[in-house]
Design a protein around this motif. Structure first.
Motif, PDB file in Angstrom:
ATOM      1  N   LEU A   1       0.764  -1.075   0.196  1.00  0.00           N
ATOM      2  CA  LEU A   1       0.031   0.028  -0.106  1.00  0.00           C
ATOM      3  C   LEU A   1       0.829   1.426   0.005  1.00  0.00           C
ATOM      4  O   LEU A   1       2.011   1.136   0.603  1.00  0.00           O
ATOM      5  CB  LEU A   1      -0.793   0.246   1.289  1.00  0.00           C
ATOM      6  N   GLY A   2       0.349   2.323  -0.514  1.00  0.00           N
ATOM      7  CA  GLY A   2       0.824   3.652  -0.313  1.00  0.00           C
ATOM      8  C   GLY A   2      -0.179   4.674  -1.002  1.00  0.00           C
ATOM      9  O   GLY A   2      -1.205   4.187  -1.274  1.00  0.00           O
ATOM     10  N   ARG A   3       0.243   5.895  -0.763  1.00  0.00           N
ATOM     11  CA  ARG A   3      -0.471   7.095  -1.373  1.00  0.00           C
ATOM     12  C   ARG A   3       0.235   8.160  -1.761  1.00  0.00           C
ATOM     13  O   ARG A   3       1.376   8.494  -1.096  1.00  0.00           O
ATOM     14  CB  ARG A   3      -1.534   7.452  -0.471  1.00  0.00           C
TER      15      ARG A   3
ATOM     16  N   ILE B   1      -2.783   7.042   5.847  1.00  0.00           N
ATOM     17  CA  ILE B   1      -2.289   5.565   5.499  1.00  0.00           C
ATOM     18  C   ILE B   1      -2.082   4.666   6.850  1.00  0.00           C
ATOM     19  O   ILE B   1      -2.428   3.567   6.955  1.00  0.00           O
ATOM     20  CB  ILE B   1      -0.585   5.548   4.813  1.00  0.00           C
TER      21      ILE B   1
ATOM     22  N   SER C   1       5.271   1.568  -3.587  1.00  0.00           N
ATOM     23  CA  SER C   1       4.263   0.200  -3.238  1.00  0.00           C
ATOM     24  C   SER C   1       4.274  -0.604  -4.711  1.00  0.00           C
ATOM     25  O   SER C   1       4.093  -1.627  -4.635  1.00  0.00           O
ATOM     26  CB  SER C   1       2.813   0.628  -2.848  1.00  0.00           C
ATOM     27  N   ASN C   2       4.186   0.043  -5.980  1.00  0.00           N
ATOM     28  CA  ASN C   2       4.084  -0.490  -7.100  1.00  0.00           C
ATOM     29  C   ASN C   2       5.375  -1.114  -7.331  1.00  0.00           C
ATOM     30  O   ASN C   2       5.220  -2.610  -7.837  1.00  0.00           O
ATOM     31  CB  ASN C   2       3.659   0.565  -8.357  1.00  0.00           C
TER      32      ASN C   2
ATOM     33  N   SER D   1       4.451   7.648  -2.196  1.00  0.00           N
ATOM     34  CA  SER D   1       4.734   6.276  -1.576  1.00  0.00           C
ATOM     35  C   SER D   1       4.060   5.319  -2.476  1.00  0.00           C
ATOM     36  O   SER D   1       4.356   4.037  -2.338  1.00  0.00           O
ATOM     37  CB  SER D   1       4.364   6.367  -0.153  1.00  0.00           C
ATOM     38  N   TRP D   2       2.634   5.576  -3.178  1.00  0.00           N
ATOM     39  CA  TRP D   2       2.002   4.471  -3.940  1.00  0.00           C
ATOM     40  C   TRP D   2       3.220   4.143  -5.000  1.00  0.00           C
ATOM     41  O   TRP D   2       3.026   2.888  -5.566  1.00  0.00           O
ATOM     42  CB  TRP D   2       0.764   5.142  -4.547  1.00  0.00           C
TER      43      TRP D   2
ATOM     44  N   SER E   1      -0.424  -4.337  -5.482  1.00  0.00           N
ATOM     45  CA  SER E   1      -0.264  -2.694  -4.993  1.00  0.00           C
ATOM     46  C   SER E   1      -1.547  -1.940  -5.244  1.00  0.00           C
ATOM     47  O   SER E   1      -2.316  -1.760  -6.168  1.00  0.00           O
ATOM     48  CB  SER E   1       1.022  -2.013  -5.625  1.00  0.00           C
ATOM     49  N   TYR E   2      -2.082  -1.174  -3.928  1.00  0.00           N
ATOM     50  CA  TYR E   2      -3.102  -0.545  -3.880  1.00  0.00           C
ATOM     51  C   TYR E   2      -2.861   0.752  -3.333  1.00  0.00           C
ATOM     52  O   TYR E   2      -1.790   0.945  -2.192  1.00  0.00           O
ATOM     53  CB  TYR E   2      -4.232  -1.297  -3.400  1.00  0.00           C
ATOM     54  N   SER E   3      -3.809   2.084  -3.712  1.00  0.00           N
ATOM     55  CA  SER E   3      -3.552   3.106  -3.001  1.00  0.00           C
ATOM     56  C   SER E   3      -4.472   2.818  -1.642  1.00  0.00           C
ATOM     57  O   SER E   3      -5.250   2.122  -1.710  1.00  0.00           O
ATOM     58  CB  SER E   3      -4.208   4.239  -3.783  1.00  0.00           C
ATOM     59  N   SER E   4      -3.948   3.499  -0.491  1.00  0.00           N
ATOM     60  CA  SER E   4      -4.523   3.344   0.730  1.00  0.00           C
ATOM     61  C   SER E   4      -6.003   3.805   0.481  1.00  0.00           C
ATOM     62  O   SER E   4      -6.878   3.652   1.651  1.00  0.00           O
ATOM     63  CB  SER E   4      -3.853   3.825   1.764  1.00  0.00           C
TER      64      SER E   4
END
Length: 342
Positions: free
Chosen positions: A209-211, A268, A218-219, A214-215, A235-238
């Motif tokens: 996870l990330g946003r 997050i 995560s990817n 930081s996303w 991988s997902y956005s929070s």
């Protein structure tokens, strides 16, 4: 596997030195490109990349939009190489990222953008590559030879080179100072102990996870789990994981949440705690979690550079997971170092 260090581990340990080399040897290329781009005064940015390089571009997209206020869009190379369409790019800055600079579809789309009016920049580890020859400017990342199939130091130096260019465009002295201080922070990041997270990964599936910036990290992390560990990671956005994806969560389901010291950190942490409440085993690079497990992490001198340190710590952990599963991360099955997509 042998206890001998993998090539991937050696290259992870080389990241601080590689970034220092970039900062020492890359200044002229950055300043010259930045001067040209300031004169152009671009209205928007485009990116051309695949795989880890595309994740680097996602990070740079957030950097452009958050720091410069300029939108950045990723354009699929097949637009030109398969479909034969030329996209109008007048007034655009195009960042093409490729460690080898050899993939024909990346080169063709970059050339097409140049032909329709873009100022094109190659971010590459090969300053004599076809991509470098096709662009208005080249930013060598100075990573040195990278022999492991899994990109680590080339990913990090691509992040730093692109962010450095953006910082020069903005003439942001605080960010430039933070970039110059990165080698010492990245050296500390190589020493972060994520063994608890590594030990929790025993199955065939997990979330990262990330946003915001930081996303992008995560990817990259999800890709590395697939590439080096043969683990299906998503991988997902929070902001999205509590919708459809949360249905997968069961007791002990592993989740790694990447947070920087930025405006998204609290959100997050809240999502990480919500997933822990549902039974997930959640590890997060923030001290603001209450139910999830805190991961040791390095905060840098600027919130936009925090994710760079986080991926360095992650790389050390994912290499450990691969070796524990008796998988050679230097030579993942079905893969080779350079993929020349047409």
């Amino acid at each position: 596997m042998s206890k001998t260090l993998t090539q991937m581990r050696r290259e992870i340990d080389e990241i601080p030195v590689a970034v220092d080399r970039l900062l020492t040897e890359g200044a002229t290329a950055i300043s010259d490109a930045a001067a040209d781009i300031r004169a152009l005064d671009p209205r928007f940015l485009l990116s051309v990349a695949r795989g880890s390089s595309d994740h680097a571009c996602t990070y740079l997209k957030y950097a452009s939009e958050l720091l410069l206020g300029l939108p950045m869009a990723s354009v699929g190379p097949s637009i030109k190489s398969i479909y034969g369409v030329s996209v109008a790019a007048e007034g655009a800055l195009c960042l093409s990222v490729s460690q080898s600079g050899k993939s024909p579809d990346i080169v063709r789309l970059t050339e097409a953008f140049a032909a329709t009016g873009a100022y094109t920049v190659a971010i590459t580890n090969n300053a004599t590559s076809p991509l470098a020859q096709a662009t208005s400017a080249t930013l060598p990342i100075h990573a040195g030879p990278e022999l492991s199939v899994a990109a680590t130091k080339t990913f990090v130096t691509s992040l730093v080179a692109g962010l450095w260019l953006i910082a020069e465009l903005k003439q942001d002295e605080e960010l430039l100072a933070a970039i110059r201080a990165l080698p010492q922070h990245l050296a500390a990041a190589t020493r972060c102990d994520w063994s608890a997270a590594a030990d929790s990964i025993s199955g065939q599936s997990l979330f990262t996870l990330g946003r915001g910036p930081s996303w992008a990290i995560s990817n990259e992390a999800a890709l590395k789990f697939k590439e080096t560990c043969q683990i299906h990671a998503e991988s997902y956005s929070s902001a999205e994981v509590l919708h459809g994806p949360v249905s997968i969560i069961g007791q002990g389901f592993p989740v790694i949440a990447f947070a920087a010291g930025d405006a998204a950190e609290d959100s997050i942490a809240e999502v990480a705690d919500a997933l822990a409440d549902k039974g997930a085993r959640v590890f997060a690079t923030t001290q603001r979690v209450k139910k999830a497990d805190h991961l040791p992490h390095v905060r840098t001198d600027h919130w936009i550079t925090d994710p760079v340190a986080a991926i360095v710590s992650f790389y050390g952990m994912v290499e450990t997971v691969a070796v524990a599963r008796n998988i050679n991360p230097d030579a993942p099955r079905h893969l080779k170092k350079v993929t020349e997509t047409v």
